[in-house]
Write an enzyme that holds these catalytic residues in place. Structure first.
Site, short mmCIF file in Angstrom:
data_model
loop_
_atom_site.label_atom_id
_atom_site.label_comp_id
_atom_site.label_asym_id
_atom_site.label_seq_id
_atom_site.Cartn_x
_atom_site.Cartn_y
_atom_site.Cartn_z
N HIS A 164 0.84 -1.21 0.00
CA HIS A 164 0.00 0.00 0.00
C HIS A 164 0.87 1.26 0.00
O HIS A 164 0.66 2.18 -0.80
CB HIS A 164 -0.91 -0.03 1.23
CG HIS A 164 -1.73 1.21 1.43
ND1 HIS A 164 -3.04 1.33 1.01
CD2 HIS A 164 -1.42 2.41 2.00
CE1 HIS A 164 -3.50 2.53 1.31
NE2 HIS A 164 -2.53 3.21 1.92
N GLU A 165 1.86 1.29 0.88
CA GLU A 165 2.74 2.46 0.97
C GLU A 165 3.66 2.55 -0.25
O GLU A 165 3.99 3.65 -0.71
CB GLU A 165 3.55 2.42 2.26
CG GLU A 165 2.72 2.42 3.53
CD GLU A 165 1.78 3.61 3.63
OE1 GLU A 165 2.11 4.68 3.08
OE2 GLU A 165 0.70 3.47 4.24
N HIS A 168 2.04 4.37 -3.02
CA HIS A 168 2.14 5.82 -2.79
C HIS A 168 3.51 6.33 -3.24
O HIS A 168 3.61 7.31 -3.98
CB HIS A 168 1.99 6.14 -1.30
CG HIS A 168 0.61 6.07 -0.77
ND1 HIS A 168 -0.47 6.68 -1.38
CD2 HIS A 168 0.11 5.47 0.35
CE1 HIS A 168 -1.56 6.46 -0.67
NE2 HIS A 168 -1.24 5.72 0.39
N ASP A 175 -4.75 7.60 -1.37
CA ASP A 175 -5.69 6.79 -0.60
C ASP A 175 -7.09 6.85 -1.19
O ASP A 175 -7.54 7.89 -1.68
CB ASP A 175 -5.73 7.25 0.85
CG ASP A 175 -4.50 6.83 1.63
OD1 ASP A 175 -3.96 5.75 1.33
OD2 ASP A 175 -4.08 7.58 2.53
#
Length: 942
Positions: A164-165, A168, A175
């Site tokens: 998830h990170e 980014h 998000d």
């Protein structure tokens, strides 16, 4: 004149030419992250030196990234994985025969492990400062997140959180949830949870017990105290950018599953594009075909690195050009500050000078005391040579000889190169420098040196600075202060809290007040410099009223410096200084104040200034950034001012903003930014940023900065509510009593292709990135931040607003979307909030006809706009906003399933109680269906 090989430069210059064509991200070839044959090489994870030693951290980091590699491989349809990873262990930890660092350091890490500050708790997050599809700064994990297995219940498995990170950081997606807007009304007039995909299911929960739906819905939005819990068992496979903690979630939302109505950052920043659409457009996936077969890649390999003793060598040009523009004097003053204050204790320092050849002036000496520092200052050059030739490679070679005195290798060392001469043969030592393992920071004095010496820094991961030939510039001092140890230990770093330089007339004064805030005060140094003659009359008044005069300062007449080190901890509060020019002619007087943290219990405010890229071609603008933080906590509402100095011409002063518009992507994240396009000439530009704030106006941000992993409060499992432990919010920060000030050099950048003389306007308004649309009865109310005549400065001339019921039409064919009449809208000055109201049904007969057959059916209107300046230059099309329209008047939003609101933990409720509850609810629903008057307020499961 020394003889040189004539063939080497030809090959080297070809290399330089090649490097100029590469992106800034690729210029740092000596280290860094690369994607090769589907695998990422060189991922750097660094542990902060303030983290207590715990080898379990290393084990868990390895397990997390190994799990992440397989999860990422499947999520990207077999396209990318992690091949090898470097973990940088703090020098404060026990040496377990770790490999030595080369050019790796904490401040270059892709992932950092550090204690969370103030009230962020343990949320993993990514610091993103750029737009959609662009890389972020770093991922941050806390030791507690990596060590406490119980947190996996709220955040999900660590490997999934890492992916998830990573999305980014690497691919610039955002998000898909929104803590500020957890609910919204969709196009079918249903209250929905902000999520992606919309196939993810759950139930609404009211904190005050079993309650009818009316108690949870007020004015078409949910009452505080109502929340939504997701079912632990799902069929939905997306999305990783929403809730990777769900076992079923194994992919990113794509074109078919993306929820474009959700009010989240992904939709706002990326104009309603799905995360998978953004990711597949990246260079990573564009150049990576799926791996054949069905098997998984090999697990990542890990290398453990640890920095040894810090070794620094000053490599100083003393050729004849250093006599121009007081260059040597300004170098002496700045280098004295570096040696007496900035460089940290226990560092090994050497000094080399060069003209046509190199010379070692001081072999490595370790700093233990002020006497050691003074001895090193005595080795600084006091005169220039008569040699006009500048042989930078000769100086660099001698610098390597000095740093290799420590352990026979240059690995992990730092060279600070200061030169004023152009050297056509610098290409001779590019490859040697790149492979040396040393980091080279370069300072180019004057325009002739600036264009090529920076290549040494680019290739070794160092900083590069351009120092204009102006005594009124304090750029060299600020550059030396910027060169920190790179360890990440802000409690040991010297912070510049004041930097003032003015030309003062005879018998006139430079007077001002500066602040020593409560987070600094140890090892505080006041440095006064002047241009000619003896020292000015100095008067310094501390907050208690104690006065320091010229006689209290240590005077160095040769370097024209006066310094005062405050013993112990400097008094916190406002200090007032006055410098009286006693010389018979005007001269530049400078004041520099540097200090260190006053206590390990309180993180000092820090400032990091940088630009998006270190070179650009006219008319492409440069984006200036300033990261203002207290520890890892964003500081809001500060006054942040950038000063840009060109090779020729006056400095340009620009206020940076954190409003989430123009160059700034995320509002209130502590990263202040602005477009810079005031290009005077082609060449180099120097950047310095000042931050000041008053305690009455500045605040610390409450949410986690940047994009972070969601902490899930609980789940519905087998019809029971299972709540996770409350999220750790840390402790509230201590409010600063006096405010603070900081100064930081942002290095330099170069601009090519600037036309000579007057030229037509080539700078359009900037893209509007914060357009919002809201339905008010039958109208649409738009709001956005006004752009400027030139990017985000000045005042634009007009707006072009278009709408459509087709997302494709508004996004891919904006010019042919329906035009909204906005002729009466007068644009305001850049940074001002604009509002505009229109009725979609009254825009054109075309839309009326389009809606005739289904006038009572809900529909979505997509809206976007662009600005135009007086030269008819248009901005890029804004982000796309949408609004749900139609439905009969007085209809209220409903929740999309059966009417039930749960409360509390039901795990102790037996099967009979659950069946009874279901029967009661069914009875209620049956009765309500008989009462049409209540049908409009029907509440349902999602």
């Amino acid at each position: 004149m020394t003889h040189r090989d004539s063939t080497g430069p030809v090959i080297g210059l070809k290399l330089v030419t090649l490097l100029f064509t590469l992106s800034p991200e690729l210029l740092f070839l000596g280290a860094g992250l690369k994607l090769k044959e589907n695998g990422y090489d060189g991922l750097l994870v660094a542990i902060n030196p303030r983290v207590p030693e715990d080898l379990k951290l290393i084990t868990n980091i390895k397990e997390m990234i190994t799990e992440a590699s397989f999860y990422l491989f499947n999520a990207t349809k077999r396209r990318v994985f992690f091949r090898n990873v470097q973990i940088l262990v703090p020098a404060t930890w026990t040496d377990h025969n770790y490999s030595r660092v080369r050019q790796e350091s904490y401040d270059k890490a892709n992932v950092i492990v550090a204690e969370q500050s103030e009230e962020h708790g343990d949320d993993p997050y990514t610091l993103q400062h750029r737009g959609c599809g662009q890389e972020g700064r770093y991922i941050h994990f806390t030791p507690s997140f990596l060590l406490n297995d119980e947190l996996a219940a709220g955040y999900g498995a660590r490997g999934r959180v890492f992916v998830h990170e990573w999305a980014h950081l690497r691919w610039g997606v955002f998000d898909e949830y929104n803590n500020d807007k957890p609910f919204y009304v969709n196009g079918r007039n249903e209250i929905q949870v902000t999520r992606c995909s919309s196939d993810i299911t759950g139930v609404f929960v009211c904190e005050k017990g079993l309650c009818p739906h009316e108690d949870c819905i007020i004015s078409k939005i949910f009452r505080e105290g109502c929340t939504f819990l997701y079912n632990s068992t799902q069929n939905a496979t997306g999305s990783i950018m929403f809730m990777p903690s769900l076992p079923s979630v194994v992919e990113f939302c794509n074109e078919s599953t993306h929820n474009q109505e959700a009010p989240n950052l992904q939709n706002q920043v990326c104009s309603l594009r799905s995360t998978w659409d953004v990711i597949t457009a990246s260079s990573d996936l564009n150049h990576s075909l799926p791996v054949h077969g069905v098997g998984l890649p090999a697990p990542p390999t890990f290398s453990l690195l640890q920095a040894g003793d810090r070794v620094v060598c000053l490599v100083i040009d003393v050729s004849r050009k250093m006599a121009e523009g007081d260059r040597l004097l300004r170098l002496q003053q700045a280098a004295e500050l570096y040696l007496m204050q900035v460089v940290e204790a226990h560092t090994f320092v050497g000094i080399v000078t060069f003209d046509s050849k190199g010379e070692i002036r001081a072999s490595l000496q370790q700093i233990y005391s002020d006497d050691d520092r003074k001895l090193l200052v005595s080795y600084l050059p006091t005169a220039v040579s008569t040699d006009a030739e500048t042989n930078i490679c000769a100086g660099v070679k001698k610098g390597f000889e000095v740093v290799e005195e420590r352990n026979g290798r240059a690995d992990g060392s730092v060279l600070i190169l200061v030169t004023s001469g152009a050297d056509e043969h610098i290409a001779n030592c590019l490859l040697t420098s790149m492979n040396s393992g040393s980091t080279i920071h370069s300072m180019a004095l004057g325009s002739s040196a600036a264009r090529k010496v920076g290549e040494l820094s680019r290739l070794t991961g160092g900083l590069k600075f351009f120092i204009p030939d102006k005594f009124t510039s304090n750029g060299m001092t600020e550059a030396f202060v910027r060169i920190s140890s790179g360890t990440g230990d802000i409690f040991q770093q010297s912070l510049q809290v004041e930097s003032v330089c003015e030309t003062v007339q005879p018998q006139h004064q430079l007077a001002d007040t500066m602040t020593v805030d409560s987070a600094v005060g140890n090892d505080t140094l006041f440095l006064v410099t002047w241009q000619t003659g003896g020292p000015p009359e100095i008067a310094l008044l501390d907050p208690s009223g104690r006065k320091y005069n010229t006689g209290d300062f240590i005077i160095n007449l040769a370097f024209r410096t006066a310094s005062l080190k405050i013993p112990g901890t400097a008094k916190h509060g406002h200090w007032t200084y006055t410098l009286n020019n006693t010389h018979h002619s005007p001269q530049a007087l400078k004041v520099t104040v540097a200090s260190r943290a006053s206590s390990l219990a309180m993180s000092p405010a820090t400032l990091e200034a940088f630009v998006e890229r270190d070179s650009t071609y006219f008319p492409q603008p440069v984006i200036i950034y300033a990261n203002v933080r207290k520890g890892l906590h964003p500081i809001l509402n500060a006054t942040v001012v950038a000063t840009v100095e060109p090779e020729a011409g006056d400095p340009v002063v620009l206020q940076l903003l954190d409003g989430g518009a123009g160059a700034d992507v995320i509002r209130n994240d502590g990263i202040y930014s602005r477009y810079f396009s005031s290009f005077a000439v082609s060449g180099s530009y120097s950047l310095t940023v000042h931050v000041r704030h008053s305690p009455s106006t500045s605040t610390l941000a409450l949410p986690v900065p940047g994009n972070h992993a969601m902490y899930v409060p609980g789940y519905i499992t087998n019809d029971n509510i299972q709540m996770n432990a409350p999220k750790n919010l840390g402790h509230r920060p201590v409010k600063e009593r006096w405010g603070f000030s900081r100064v930081s050099s942002g290095g330099s950048f170069s601009v090519l292709g600037v036309p000579d003389g007057p030229h037509p306007d080539m700078f359009p308004p900037c893209k509007i990135t914060d357009l919002e649309a809201m339905k008010v009865e039958d109208d649409v109310v738009l709001s956005w931040t006004a752009p400027g005549e030139d990017f985000d400065q000045g005042q634009t001339t007009s707006y072009e607003i278009r709408m459509s019921r087709s997302l494709w039409n508004i996004r891919d064919d904006f010019d042919n979307a329906i035009l909204v009449n906005s002729s009466e809208l007068v644009p305001q000055h850049a940074g001002t909030r604009e509002t505009f109201t229109f009725s979609p049904k009254l825009v054109t007969h075309e839309l009326d006809h389009e809606l005739a057959e289904d006038a009572q059916e809900p529909y979505i209107v997509y809206v976007a706009l662009r600005a135009m300046d007086r030269s008819s230059l248009r901005s890029a099309v804004s982000n796309i906003a949408l609004v749900s329209m139609s439905l009969p008047p007085n209809s209220s939003p409903v929740v999309s399933r059966d009417d039930l609101i749960l409360k509390g933990v039901l795990t102790t409720v037996g099967l009979i109680a659950i069946l009874c509850l279901i029967m009661v609810v069914a009875h209620c629903i049956f009765n309500r269906k008989k009462r049409p008057s209540r049908k409009e307020n029907e509440t349902k499961f999602l």
